[in-house]
Design a protein around this motif. Structure first.
Motif, PDB file in Angstrom:
ATOM      1  N   VAL A  73      -2.270   3.709   3.988  1.00 47.69           N
ATOM      2  CA  VAL A  73      -1.359   3.734   2.836  1.00 47.69           C
ATOM      3  C   VAL A  73      -0.454   4.956   2.964  1.00 47.69           C
ATOM      4  CG1 VAL A  73      -2.835   2.480   1.207  1.00 47.69           C
ATOM      5  CG2 VAL A  73      -3.083   4.961   1.432  1.00 47.69           C
ATOM      6  N   GLN A  80      -5.240   8.763  -4.613  1.00 48.62           N
ATOM      7  CA  GLN A  80      -5.704   7.668  -5.476  1.00 48.62           C
ATOM      8  C   GLN A  80      -6.678   6.752  -4.715  1.00 48.62           C
ATOM      9  OE1 GLN A  80      -2.272   5.373  -6.770  1.00 48.62           O
ATOM     10  NE2 GLN A  80      -3.517   3.531  -6.817  1.00 48.62           N
ATOM     11  N   ILE A  98      -3.978   7.553   9.319  1.00 47.60           N
ATOM     12  CA  ILE A  98      -2.683   7.660  10.010  1.00 47.60           C
ATOM     13  C   ILE A  98      -1.625   8.248   9.070  1.00 47.60           C
ATOM     14  CG2 ILE A  98      -3.135   5.771  11.627  1.00 47.60           C
ATOM     15  CD1 ILE A  98      -1.288   4.001   9.892  1.00 47.60           C
ATOM     16  N   MET A 121      -1.433  10.521  14.622  1.00 41.50           N
ATOM     17  CA  MET A 121       0.003  10.463  14.342  1.00 41.50           C
ATOM     18  C   MET A 121       0.628   9.465  15.313  1.00 41.50           C
ATOM     19  SD  MET A 121       2.335  11.495  12.404  1.00 41.50           S
ATOM     20  CE  MET A 121       4.002  10.863  12.471  1.00 41.50           C
TER      21      MET A 121
HETATM   22  N1  LIG Z   1       6.088   3.977   9.508  1.00 40.94           N
HETATM   23  C1  LIG Z   1       6.001   4.945  10.404  1.00 40.94           C
HETATM   24  O1  LIG Z   1       6.859   5.130  11.273  1.00 40.94           O
HETATM   25  C2  LIG Z   1       4.803   5.840  10.421  1.00 40.94           C
HETATM   26  C3  LIG Z   1       4.610   6.731  11.486  1.00 40.94           C
HETATM   27  C4  LIG Z   1       3.472   7.548  11.469  1.00 40.94           C
HETATM   28  C5  LIG Z   1       2.570   7.485  10.425  1.00 40.94           C
HETATM   29  N2  LIG Z   1       2.810   6.628   9.400  1.00 40.94           N
HETATM   30  C6  LIG Z   1       1.869   6.592   8.286  1.00 40.94           C
HETATM   31  O2  LIG Z   1       1.313   5.307   8.181  1.00 40.94           O
HETATM   32  C7  LIG Z   1       0.961   5.062   6.831  1.00 40.94           C
HETATM   33  C8  LIG Z   1       1.457   3.682   6.457  1.00 40.94           C
HETATM   34  O3  LIG Z   1       2.850   3.647   6.624  1.00 40.94           O
HETATM   35  P1  LIG Z   1       3.631   2.270   6.565  1.00 40.94           P
HETATM   36  O4  LIG Z   1       4.964   2.526   7.144  1.00 40.94           O
HETATM   37  O5  LIG Z   1       2.771   1.165   7.117  1.00 40.94           O
HETATM   38  O6  LIG Z   1       3.752   2.095   4.974  1.00 40.94           O
HETATM   39  P2  LIG Z   1       3.924   0.752   4.168  1.00 40.94           P
HETATM   40  O7  LIG Z   1       4.648  -0.265   4.973  1.00 40.94           O
HETATM   41  O8  LIG Z   1       4.453   1.125   2.821  1.00 40.94           O
HETATM   42  O9  LIG Z   1       2.395   0.224   4.019  1.00 40.94           O
HETATM   43  C9  LIG Z   1       1.512   0.681   3.053  1.00 40.94           C
HETATM   44  C10 LIG Z   1       0.998  -0.534   2.308  1.00 40.94           C
HETATM   45  O10 LIG Z   1      -0.005  -0.100   1.394  1.00 40.94           O
HETATM   46  C11 LIG Z   1       0.228  -0.750   0.164  1.00 40.94           C
HETATM   47  N3  LIG Z   1      -0.401  -0.012  -0.926  1.00 40.94           N
HETATM   48  C12 LIG Z   1       0.180   0.788  -1.899  1.00 40.94           C
HETATM   49  N4  LIG Z   1      -0.749   1.256  -2.731  1.00 40.94           N
HETATM   50  C13 LIG Z   1      -1.949   0.757  -2.310  1.00 40.94           C
HETATM   51  C14 LIG Z   1      -3.277   0.872  -2.766  1.00 40.94           C
HETATM   52  N5  LIG Z   1      -3.584   1.607  -3.843  1.00 40.94           N
HETATM   53  N6  LIG Z   1      -4.252   0.212  -2.091  1.00 40.94           N
HETATM   54  C15 LIG Z   1      -3.977  -0.544  -1.001  1.00 40.94           C
HETATM   55  N7  LIG Z   1      -2.726  -0.704  -0.525  1.00 40.94           N
HETATM   56  C16 LIG Z   1      -1.729  -0.054  -1.158  1.00 40.94           C
HETATM   57  C17 LIG Z   1       1.726  -0.778   0.069  1.00 40.94           C
HETATM   58  O11 LIG Z   1       2.177  -1.673  -0.924  1.00 40.94           O
HETATM   59  P3  LIG Z   1       3.582  -1.308  -1.686  1.00 40.94           P
HETATM   60  O12 LIG Z   1       4.642  -1.421  -0.652  1.00 40.94           O
HETATM   61  O13 LIG Z   1       3.674  -2.322  -2.772  1.00 40.94           O
HETATM   62  O14 LIG Z   1       3.437   0.101  -2.194  1.00 40.94           O
HETATM   63  C18 LIG Z   1       2.086  -1.213   1.474  1.00 40.94           C
HETATM   64  O15 LIG Z   1       2.006  -2.619   1.639  1.00 40.94           O
HETATM   65  C19 LIG Z   1       1.596   6.173   5.992  1.00 40.94           C
HETATM   66  O16 LIG Z   1       0.622   7.082   5.551  1.00 40.94           O
HETATM   67  C20 LIG Z   1       2.543   6.850   6.939  1.00 40.94           C
HETATM   68  O17 LIG Z   1       2.629   8.260   6.710  1.00 40.94           O
HETATM   69  C21 LIG Z   1       3.882   5.798   9.377  1.00 40.94           C
END
Ligand SMILES: NC(=O)c1ccc[n+]([C@@H]2O[C@H](COP(=O)([O-])OP(=O)(O)OC[C@H]3O[C@@H](n4cnc5c(N)ncnc54)[C@H](OP(=O)(O)O)[C@@H]3O)[C@@H](O)[C@H]2O)c1
Length: 280
Positions: A73, A80, A98, A121
């Protein structure tokens, strides 16, 4: 290695989905070994239908049923979610976070117990299974745990093992790196248009040049300086272009960019830590 493990995802967004694809594509897991949660039911439906994995809207259920739990998340939601599931965490479960900038000790403080943790990361290129991820083990993570994490992240690209204190530097280089390369490709495509090529052709030429140069470097294992020398003939075009790049300070600019992004990652990590640890 993961054949007897249940793998859970808390959060099934971009990163969660990319890792699910990697696990299935790399035959590390069968769909029934994967259980993922999300707040969006339509997202879970899509993932369930596309990949055949199990889904739930109940985060604690993921932790209860999993040997390996991936915290996927957004960092802002971590507090939370950890508080919601912490009572089901114990030292038999491997927890892989992550979340960018969230330190391992902050996760333990938030959960109020010792945990078997690994922090990773990755970068966005895991979505095309060409990501690069840096993996740092917490104090209870064994060599076998690190190898399992490595197998997971190797299924979506490459990974390295590293000490946690270096993850801010990783964020500045490879975490933020795709943005730098997109800008460079965009700029090269602009340049192509300037010298008379169509935008479409320019983008193909620029992006494939970046891909090909990276592939050549990786496959030959040669130093980039040596490959640069190989394509630079006396009085030729490449050396003329390189001279201009050096005049523009491209090397210094890239070093500065990574340095400033690393500092920013450090600063945001401190904020995140305060958020997880102090605001109870
Ligand atoms: N994207 C990147 O390039 C990248 C690179 C390195 C690390 N990361 C890390 O990877 C993690 C995920 O990133 P992401 O890009 O995959 O984000 P994302 O697409 O927003 O995925 C997170 C998912 O979790 C859902 N969510 C929100 N609140 C929740 C809850 N209480 N319980 C369960 N699920 C919940 C979100 O729904 P909603 O959209 O409705 O909120 C969303 O579908 C982050 O911590 C980020 O820092 C990302």
């Amino acid at each position: 290695m993961l054949k007897s493990k249940q793998v859970g995802f808390l959060g099934s967004g971009n990163m969660g989905e990319a890792l699910i694809v990697g696990l299935l594509h790399g035959h590390l897991c069968r769909p029934e070994q994967i259980l993922c949660s999300d707040v969006r039911s339509e997202r879970l439906k899509a993932i369930r239908e596309q990949y055949g994995v199990r889904t739930t809207s109940h985060n604690p259920e993921v932790v209860k049923q999993s040997d390996i739990v991936v915290l996927a998340v957004k960092p802002q939601i971590m507090k939370q979610v950890i508080e919601e599931v912490a009572k089901h965490f114990d030292l038999t479960k491997l927890i892989i976070s992550i979340a960018a900038g969230v330190p391992l000790d902050a996760i333990e403080s938030c959960a109020r117990k010792e945990l078997k943790l690994i922090r990773v990361m990755p970068n966005i290129c895991v979505s095309v299974r060409e990501g690069v991820s840096a993996i740092a083990g917490g104090k209870h993570a064994s060599k076998e745990d690190l190898m399992m994490a490595k197998a997971i992240f190797d299924s979506v690209g490459k990974s390295i093992l590293i000490e946690e204190y270096l993850l801010d530097a990783v964020t500045g280089l490879s975490g933020s790196g795709p943005a730098y390369i997109f800008l460079i490709i965009d700029a090269l495509a602009d340049a192509g248009v300037k010298v008379g090529l169509s935008r479409t052709d320019s983008l193909v030429l620029a992006s494939q040049t970046v891909l090909g140069a990276a592939k050549m470097l990786i496959e030959t294992g040669e130093h980039p300086g040596k490959l640069k020398d190989m394509v630079t003939s006396p009085g030729g075009t490449a050396i003329a272009g390189l001279h201009t790049l050096e005049q523009g300070g491209v090397r210094t600019t890239l070093i500065n960019a990574v340095e400033v992004a690393t500092e920013r990652a450090k600063y945001l990590g401190e904020m995140m830590k305060n958020n997880l640890v102090n605001e109870r």
